[in-house]
Design an enzyme around this catalytic site. Structure first.
Site, PDB file in Angstrom:
ATOM      1  N   ASP A 342       0.833  -1.191   0.000  1.00  0.00           N
ATOM      2  CA  ASP A 342       0.000   0.000   0.000  1.00  0.00           C
ATOM      3  C   ASP A 342       0.879   1.256   0.000  1.00  0.00           C
ATOM      4  O   ASP A 342       1.867   1.328   0.729  1.00  0.00           O
ATOM      5  CB  ASP A 342      -0.888  -0.021   1.248  1.00  0.00           C
ATOM      6  CG  ASP A 342      -1.746   1.220   1.385  1.00  0.00           C
ATOM      7  OD1 ASP A 342      -2.611   1.437   0.513  1.00  0.00           O
ATOM      8  OD2 ASP A 342      -1.537   1.983   2.354  1.00  0.00           O
ATOM      9  N   GLU A 378       1.690  -0.521  -5.020  1.00  0.00           N
ATOM     10  CA  GLU A 378       0.768   0.563  -5.352  1.00  0.00           C
ATOM     11  C   GLU A 378       1.670   1.781  -5.528  1.00  0.00           C
ATOM     12  O   GLU A 378       2.130   2.363  -4.542  1.00  0.00           O
ATOM     13  CB  GLU A 378      -0.243   0.792  -4.237  1.00  0.00           C
ATOM     14  CG  GLU A 378      -1.237   1.882  -4.577  1.00  0.00           C
ATOM     15  CD  GLU A 378      -2.167   2.239  -3.426  1.00  0.00           C
ATOM     16  OE1 GLU A 378      -3.321   2.614  -3.698  1.00  0.00           O
ATOM     17  OE2 GLU A 378      -1.732   2.159  -2.251  1.00  0.00           O
TER      18      GLU A 378
END
Length: 714
Positions: A342, A378
């Site tokens: 993330d 990401e």
């Protein structure tokens, strides 16, 4: 109680069959107490007197799995210097393998008084906080082996443990929303029939429900608020939280592996749940605030490139060790097959700017365990210069946000999208070819947990996040969505038909594109969140997947019938991709005949809807919204695993993103006989073997906003 010196490594609580070794790092601490917690609310404190390189440690004979514990750190409380030690706060072990209980929010878990933020708070947090748990590391893995699915055979399915399983009609109620549910035959059967190879789980590291959300009656449903990087989230366990969550998670991984399904974790190493300078003191802040967090020049405050209040200090050797130890633990002890990071750009901020040469990437590259699993970034954060799609090192694959944006733009009718769409369809060579990566570096997606679901993408122009309690200010406002003429749900048959066709267009485009496709859970049968594009706090039926009722679908209930039709269509496209290597190439197209294949045709060719080869003017025409693509199955340049030549059927992809029907001419020189095998104008695509047969030069009418796939046997 006997207290032996113990060892400084490994960090955390390590049970060896006779007792437990405890080790914790803090450079700021003057003294650290290990507190063994008892069920009557009392605790036994043991001072950790041994210290090696700022690691305090002790071995306690007779301390068994299930024992709850925490730390109390005596040291400076000087926020202006970056120190926030406070022995009144019971702290979680950063290396805890399991965490018990939940936070009871109140002033007790904060290091300051709400009315006087400048005044130290000495209220005892123990009755209000969570506790670390000693776990038994022994587990019967049997003959478990990682599936090790090659990227070119990978189909990723992003799912939430609770959201995927909470409403499944075949699951026993006591298992819904748990790790055990993932191992249930009903879930595994769905994934295998769909053709999924890799289950990507949204955060399962122990996380915290924010104080603000709890007061509002909401929850941090998504889980991007980690407090324990080694501990499976205890609320997803059906058996208990005194270590049972570890066994249950391992059992789920074992069952999924037996079905040939990999397990990837969505991990949040960019920040913790302790928030900004007004956040709670739960673990890292009280242990050694300045060693764990990136602080500003005024050391009372935190640098924040994550939008959550803090960022971990990626140039600290102890932070880097924590992350690498955690990653190795999940691979070696929990048997997971990879990670999706993330806000991964934050991990590259060793100083201020994103740096692909940062220490974190060096550590991953040389690690013999972590470097061998799937690593997905990401590739952005919310800091300056944070959008880094295409800029991660060669070992990494990336969520390709440009694929998502371009495919959405094409099908909603944006002008001048064809050239970029061609690049996204063929693996985004403009992003990945320059540094030696291949099409498989691109993880392609149209939707994910963050944003509209697939059904909402074609049903809403605007977000509808009122239920989040922020007056619809939260969430992305620019979604590249199109509601097909009506905002929200409608009974208009023409609008519903168009929306269903648009969903099929997105699914088909995703599965026909080079790269690694990723589906978001429930999109295979058109789940909706009612237009909420930021359902991070909705732990309820807004976010939980509603599974279609097969009986009602057969009996004529339109909602369930449409869901099952989309499910069958999605399955057929996933399996079309899996059956044909021309859709999952490991090298970029050459745009010319391939040497050694004895085929005079190029490996790829581009045509207008009139069957003529595309010219530069055609690519740049603002009004152009149609395209035909020839994929030559006889000109695949990469060899098979044993050096053999790979051949496949050839395919012709016809895209009509125009708002009116278009006639497509089948190109003259690229095959005499073809058969239609996919038509998104038909609810279930096209039944195998039933598609129309066409010849070179024939005209095919594609309805507005639809695509066809034609197949020519090798």
């Amino acid at each position: 109680m006997q207290v032996w010196p113990g060892q400084a490594y490994p960090l955390g609580a390590t049970y060896d069959g006779a007792g437990t070794n405890f080790a914790v790092f803090s450079e700021a601490a003057v003294r650290i107490e290990l507190c063994l917690l008892h069920d009557d609310g009392s605790e036994t404190a043991v001072e950790l007197r041994e210290s090696d390189a700022f690691v305090r440690h002790a071995y306690l004979p007779g301390v068994m799995p299930g024992q709850r514990y925490g730390f109390r750190v005596h040291g400076p409380y000087q926020p202006e210097l970056g120190h926030r030690c406070n022995s009144a706060k019971l702290l979680l072990d950063p290396y805890a393998k399991a965490i018990s209980g939940r936070i009871r929010w109140g002033e007790e878990v904060y290091g300051y008084h709400f009315q006087r933020p400048d005044k130290r708070n000495d209220l005892d947090s123990a009755p209000h906080s969570m506790a670390s748990v000693v776990v038994n590391p022994y587990f019967d893995w049997g003959d478990d082996r990682p599936p090790r699915t090659d990227y070119h055979r990978t189909v990723i399915y992003e799912a939430h443990v609770k959201g995927l399983t909470m409403r499944h009609p075949r699951l026993p109620e006591e298992l819904r929303g748990t790790y055990a549910a993932l191992a249930h035959p009903a879930i595994i059967e769905h994934l295998t029939e769909l053709g999924v190879t890799t289950l990507e789980l949204m955060p399962v590291h122990q996380f915290v429900h924010d104080h603000r959300l709890a007061d509002a009656g909401l929850a941090n449903y998504w889980g991007y608020n980690t407090i324990g990087f080694f501990a499976p989230h205890n609320a997803y366990a059906s058996w208990g939280d005194r270590g049972q969550q570890v066994l249950e998670f391992k059992s789920a991984v074992r069952a999924l592996h037996q079905a040939g399904i990999e397990v990837i974790l969505d991990v949040v190493y960019n920040h913790t749940a302790e928030g900004n300078h007004l956040g709670p003191t739960l673990s890292f802040r009280g242990l050694d605030n300045a060693s764990y967090y990136r602080l500003t020049e005024d050391r009372r405050y935190y640098m924040d490139t994550t939008g959550t209040g803090n960022s971990l200090l990626m140039r600290s050797p102890h932070v880097l060790q924590l992350i690498m130890d955690s990653l190795r633990y999940w691979v070696t002890e929990m048997h997971v097959d990879g990670f999706r990071f993330d806000l991964a750009a934050t991990l590259a901020r060793q100083f201020h700017e994103v740096d692909r040469l940062s220490s974190f990437f060096d550590l991953v590259q040389q690690d013999p365990v972590v470097s061998q699993v799937k690593l997905i970034a990401e590739p952005w954060d919310v800091g300056e210069g944070g959008y880094q799609v295409g800029n991660f090192p060669p070992l990494w694959t990336e969520w390709n946000g440009k694929f998502r944006d371009t495919v959405r733009d094409l099908w909603r009718g944006e002008p001048r999208t064809l050239a970029e769409f061609a690049s996204r369809l063929t693996g985004s060579s403009d992003l990945y070819q320059g540094d030696g990566r291949r099409p498989l570096a691109s993880v392609n997606f149209v939707t994910c947990h963050d944003g509209f679901t697939l059904r909402d993408l074609v049903s809403y122009d605007e977000k509808h996040n009122e239920a989040n309690g922020e007056s619809n200010r939260d969430g992305e406002s620019y979604n590249r969505s199109w509601n097909c003429g009506v905002e929200g749900e409608t009974d208009d048959p023409a609008v519903r038909t168009l929306r269903e066709r648009q969903m099929r267009n997105f699914i088909a485009t995703l599965m026909l594109s080079q790269g690694v496709p990723m589906l978001s859970h429930g999109d295979e049968f058109g789940r909706t969140q009612g237009g909420n594009n930021n359902a991070y706090c909705q732990d309820n039926e807004v976010s939980w997947v509603r599974w279609p009722d097969h009986a009602k679908g057969q009996d004529g209930e339109r909602e369930d019938r449409a869901a099952l039709e989309l499910l069958r269509f999605t399955r057929s496209l996933v399996w079309l991709r899996r059956d044909h290597p021309v859709f999952r190439r490991r090298r970029f197209f050459h745009g010319r005949p391939v040497e050694g294949t004895h085929d005079e045709l190029s490996d790829i060719a581009w045509f207008t809807h009139e069957g003529e080869e595309m010219t530069p003017r055609d690519w740049q025409a603002a009004h152009a919204q149609s395209l035909a693509v020839f994929l030559n199955g006889s000109a695949i340049s990469e060899p098979g695993a044993r050096g053999e030549r790979i051949t496949d059927d050839s395919f012709l992809l016809l895209f009509n993103a125009h708002h009116e029907p278009l006639d497509f001419v089948v190109p003259i020189d690229h095959g005499k006989q073809w058969q239609v095998i996919v038509d998104t104008a038909v609810p279930e695509g096209v039944e195998p073997g039933s598609g129309a047969k066409v010849a070179a030069g024939d005209r095919l009418t594609l309805v507005d906003r639809s695509l066809m796939v034609l197949q020519r046997p090798a």
